[in-house]
Each structure stands twice: as C-alpha cells, then as structure tokens.
Motif scaffolding. Structure first.
Motif, PDB file in Angstrom:
ATOM      1  N   SER A 181       0.824  -1.209   0.000  1.00 46.51           N
ATOM      2  CA  SER A 181       0.000   0.000   0.000  1.00 46.51           C
ATOM      3  C   SER A 181       0.856   1.256   0.000  1.00 46.51           C
ATOM      4  CB  SER A 181      -0.933   0.028   1.220  1.00 46.51           C
ATOM      5  OG  SER A 181      -1.758  -1.092   1.224  1.00 46.51           O
ATOM      6  N   LEU A 182       1.894   1.266   0.843  1.00 47.65           N
ATOM      7  CA  LEU A 182       2.790   2.426   0.892  1.00 47.65           C
ATOM      8  C   LEU A 182       3.507   2.632  -0.434  1.00 47.65           C
ATOM      9  CD1 LEU A 182       4.297   1.962   4.460  1.00 47.65           C
ATOM     10  CD2 LEU A 182       2.718   3.756   3.734  1.00 47.65           C
ATOM     11  N   LEU A 183       3.933   1.534  -1.057  1.00 50.31           N
ATOM     12  CA  LEU A 183       4.598   1.639  -2.359  1.00 50.31           C
ATOM     13  C   LEU A 183       3.642   2.155  -3.433  1.00 50.31           C
ATOM     14  CD1 LEU A 183       6.772  -1.610  -2.345  1.00 50.31           C
ATOM     15  CD2 LEU A 183       7.599   0.737  -2.272  1.00 50.31           C
ATOM     16  N   LEU A 184       2.392   1.689  -3.412  1.00 47.39           N
ATOM     17  CA  LEU A 184       1.398   2.160  -4.380  1.00 47.39           C
ATOM     18  C   LEU A 184       1.121   3.654  -4.214  1.00 47.39           C
ATOM     19  CD1 LEU A 184      -1.126  -0.827  -4.431  1.00 47.39           C
ATOM     20  CD2 LEU A 184       0.431  -0.137  -6.265  1.00 47.39           C
ATOM     21  N   VAL A 185       1.008   4.104  -2.971  1.00 49.31           N
ATOM     22  CA  VAL A 185       0.811   5.533  -2.707  1.00 49.31           C
ATOM     23  C   VAL A 185       2.000   6.335  -3.208  1.00 49.31           C
ATOM     24  CG1 VAL A 185       0.638   7.262  -0.861  1.00 49.31           C
ATOM     25  CG2 VAL A 185      -0.785   5.212  -0.780  1.00 49.31           C
ATOM     26  N   TYR A 186       3.196   5.818  -2.962  1.00 53.62           N
ATOM     27  CA  TYR A 186       4.420   6.484  -3.410  1.00 53.62           C
ATOM     28  C   TYR A 186       4.439   6.604  -4.934  1.00 53.62           C
ATOM     29  CZ  TYR A 186       9.353   7.135  -4.488  1.00 53.62           C
ATOM     30  OH  TYR A 186      10.537   7.610  -4.989  1.00 53.62           O
ATOM     31  N   VAL A 187       4.133   5.509  -5.652  1.00 55.81           N
ATOM     32  CA  VAL A 187       4.120   5.518  -7.120  1.00 55.81           C
ATOM     33  C   VAL A 187       3.050   6.463  -7.637  1.00 55.81           C
ATOM     34  CG1 VAL A 187       3.628   4.087  -9.154  1.00 55.81           C
ATOM     35  CG2 VAL A 187       5.127   3.223  -7.363  1.00 55.81           C
ATOM     36  N   TRP A 188       1.873   6.421  -7.027  1.00 56.81           N
ATOM     37  CA  TRP A 188       0.769   7.285  -7.448  1.00 56.81           C
ATOM     38  C   TRP A 188       1.152   8.757  -7.305  1.00 56.81           C
ATOM     39  CZ3 TRP A 188      -2.441  10.543  -4.424  1.00 56.81           C
ATOM     40  CH2 TRP A 188      -3.534  11.082  -5.108  1.00 56.81           C
ATOM     41  N   ARG A 189       1.778   9.113  -6.171  1.00 52.99           N
ATOM     42  CA  ARG A 189       2.196  10.509  -5.967  1.00 52.99           C
ATOM     43  C   ARG A 189       3.263  10.930  -6.967  1.00 52.99           C
ATOM     44  NH1 ARG A 189       2.561  11.066   0.608  1.00 52.99           N
ATOM     45  NH2 ARG A 189       0.324  11.210   0.957  1.00 52.99           N
ATOM     46  N   ARG A 190       4.194  10.032  -7.282  1.00 53.63           N
ATOM     47  CA  ARG A 190       5.256  10.349  -8.254  1.00 53.63           C
ATOM     48  C   ARG A 190       4.646  10.600  -9.626  1.00 53.63           C
ATOM     49  NH1 ARG A 190      10.595  10.884  -7.759  1.00 53.63           N
ATOM     50  NH2 ARG A 190      10.866   9.613  -9.582  1.00 53.63           N
ATOM     51  N   ARG A 191       3.705   9.743 -10.020  1.00 51.88           N
ATOM     52  CA  ARG A 191       3.053   9.929 -11.334  1.00 51.88           C
ATOM     53  C   ARG A 191       2.231  11.190 -11.366  1.00 51.88           C
ATOM     54  NH1 ARG A 191       1.297   3.789 -13.146  1.00 51.88           N
ATOM     55  NH2 ARG A 191       3.431   3.091 -13.484  1.00 51.88           N
ATOM     56  N   ARG A 192       1.578  11.483 -10.265  1.00 48.35           N
ATOM     57  CA  ARG A 192       0.744  12.691 -10.203  1.00 48.35           C
ATOM     58  C   ARG A 192       1.592  13.946 -10.330  1.00 48.35           C
ATOM     59  NH1 ARG A 192      -3.084  14.454  -5.290  1.00 48.35           N
ATOM     60  NH2 ARG A 192      -4.179  16.079  -6.372  1.00 48.35           N
ATOM     61  N   ARG A 193       2.778  13.919  -9.677  1.00 42.50           N
ATOM     62  CA  ARG A 193       3.688  15.061  -9.783  1.00 42.50           C
ATOM     63  C   ARG A 193       4.211  15.239 -11.201  1.00 42.50           C
ATOM     64  NH1 ARG A 193       7.780  13.720  -5.460  1.00 42.50           N
ATOM     65  NH2 ARG A 193       6.283  12.954  -4.007  1.00 42.50           N
ATOM     66  N   GLY A 194       4.373  14.107 -11.909  1.00 45.79           N
ATOM     67  CA  GLY A 194       4.903  14.164 -13.280  1.00 45.79           C
ATOM     68  C   GLY A 194       3.867  14.544 -14.313  1.00 45.79           C
ATOM     69  N   THR A 195       2.561  14.518 -13.945  1.00 49.48           N
ATOM     70  CA  THR A 195       1.496  14.858 -14.887  1.00 49.48           C
ATOM     71  C   THR A 195       1.285  16.365 -14.931  1.00 49.48           C
ATOM     72  OG1 THR A 195       0.401  12.792 -14.296  1.00 49.48           O
ATOM     73  CG2 THR A 195      -0.916  14.435 -15.496  1.00 49.48           C
ATOM     74  N   PRO A 196       1.357  16.988 -16.121  1.00 53.70           N
ATOM     75  CA  PRO A 196       1.133  18.443 -16.187  1.00 53.70           C
ATOM     76  C   PRO A 196      -0.304  18.793 -15.873  1.00 53.70           C
ATOM     77  CG  PRO A 196       1.394  17.495 -18.385  1.00 53.70           C
ATOM     78  CD  PRO A 196       1.641  16.404 -17.407  1.00 53.70           C
TER      79      PRO A 196
END
Length: 197
Positions: A181-196
């Motif tokens: 769960s923590l890894l999924l949240v981490y990946v989701w936040r990274r992708r969200r930051r990378g999305t314009p």
C-alpha cells in the motif's frame, strides 16, 4: 523455538547473521523468543542483545561485501530465489541513488529489505562507511525493539509461544499488505507530480 532451546546463543547468532546475507530466516521470531527465554531466566538478556546486534551488523556487512564482490549479474542470477528480480533491483538502485542512504536505517524493519539491503547497497557501489554507520544505527534500533518486546513478554512464556505460532503468518501478511500500500501511494504521488496540470 526448538533450535533456540536446543542450541542457544549459537543458533541466535547464526539465524540473525544468515538473514543479513539474503537468506530468509525467522530472525525476528528467534530474537523475540531468545529475549522471552531471557525474561524467563533461561538466557542472559544482555548477552541476547549483544549477540543479536553483533550478528545483525556482521551479517549485513557480509551481505554488503557479497554484493560488492559478486556484483549485479550474480545478484540477478541468485536473487530471483528470494524475489530480487531485475526490475526490483533497478528500482532499488534508482532509489538508493536519489535518497536511499537513509533508507538503510529503516530497511531493517521492512521484511524483504532487511534481508537484501546489504546486497543491494554493495551492488550499487554505495561507499562502505556510509552504509556501515547507517546499518549499525538500524541494527541497534531493531535489536532494542525486539529484545525489549521479548523481555517484557518473558513472564508469560507459554502464552507468548502460542501467540507467536498463531499470529506469525497473519502478521506477515498484514505487514506485506501495508508495504505494498505504501509503495502504491508512493508511485501514485510520483506519477501525479509528473502529470502536467
């Protein structure tokens, strides 16, 4: 634990040490059981703590040097047996490169990373001094936690044994789900930051 009651301190040292070089062992259960036995008077609590700390640090540093000497190809070849695949190693390398040095302290508390952090740190050429200091801090905190838990439980030996056998698997499953769960949240936040926006 039968091996611990039969072989005592050498079993404690060996099982904790082997985990540090990437061989999965029930190290946490053994440390808690040894501290429970110490709380019950069958073993020496200071000796349990000292052996646990020393074996953890020595095992991790052996893992580090194994990773350094064997390198990436050997880790990939043999790491699959313990779930260390090429994509996971690549992610770990990237993580260590960006912010991984301090994860070494925390890695001792995360199943999977506890067994492989030395191998990975060695394989990615992390400077040994930086690894050794952080690993010793993590080892000291990990030892203090599990030895304390076992020592406090030492007065209820039979009850603790029954609870460990009964809840070990569910506890590992919950810990694994929490980590995913923590890894999924981490990946989701990274992708969200990378999305314009």
């Amino acid at each position: 634990m039968e091996q611990l009651e039969r072989y005592g301190y050498p079993a404690l040292a060996l099982l904790v040490l082997l985990e540090g070089i990437g061989i999965p062992t029930p190290a946490v259960s053994v440390v808690v059981a040894a501290a429970v036995l110490a709380g019950h008077g069958s073993m020496s609590l200071p000796l349990v703590a000292a052996i646990t700390f020393a074996a953890a640090v020595v095992g991790d540093n052996l893992g580090f040097w194994l990773g350094r000497k064997a390198g990436r190809p050997a880790i990939l070849r043999w790491g699959r047996r313990v779930g260390l695949t090429e994509p996971r190693l690549a992610r770990a390398e990237h993580f260590f490169a960006r912010r991984g040095r301090n994860i070494i302290v925390v890695a001792r508390f995360i199943d999977g990373l506890r067994q492989t952090n030395g191998l990975i740190a060695g394989a990615v050429d992390l400077p040994w001094r930086q690894y050794a200091i952080r690993d010793a801090i993590g080892g000291a905190l990990w030892t203090a936690l599990w030895v304390s838990i076992g020592a406090f439980a030492g007065g209820n030996l039979d009850r603790v044994r029954a609870l460990v056998h009964r809840y070990e698997t569910p506890a590992l499953i919950v810990a694994g789900l929490l980590l995913v769960s923590l890894l999924l949240v981490y990946v989701w936040r990274r992708r969200r930051r990378g999305t314009p926006d």
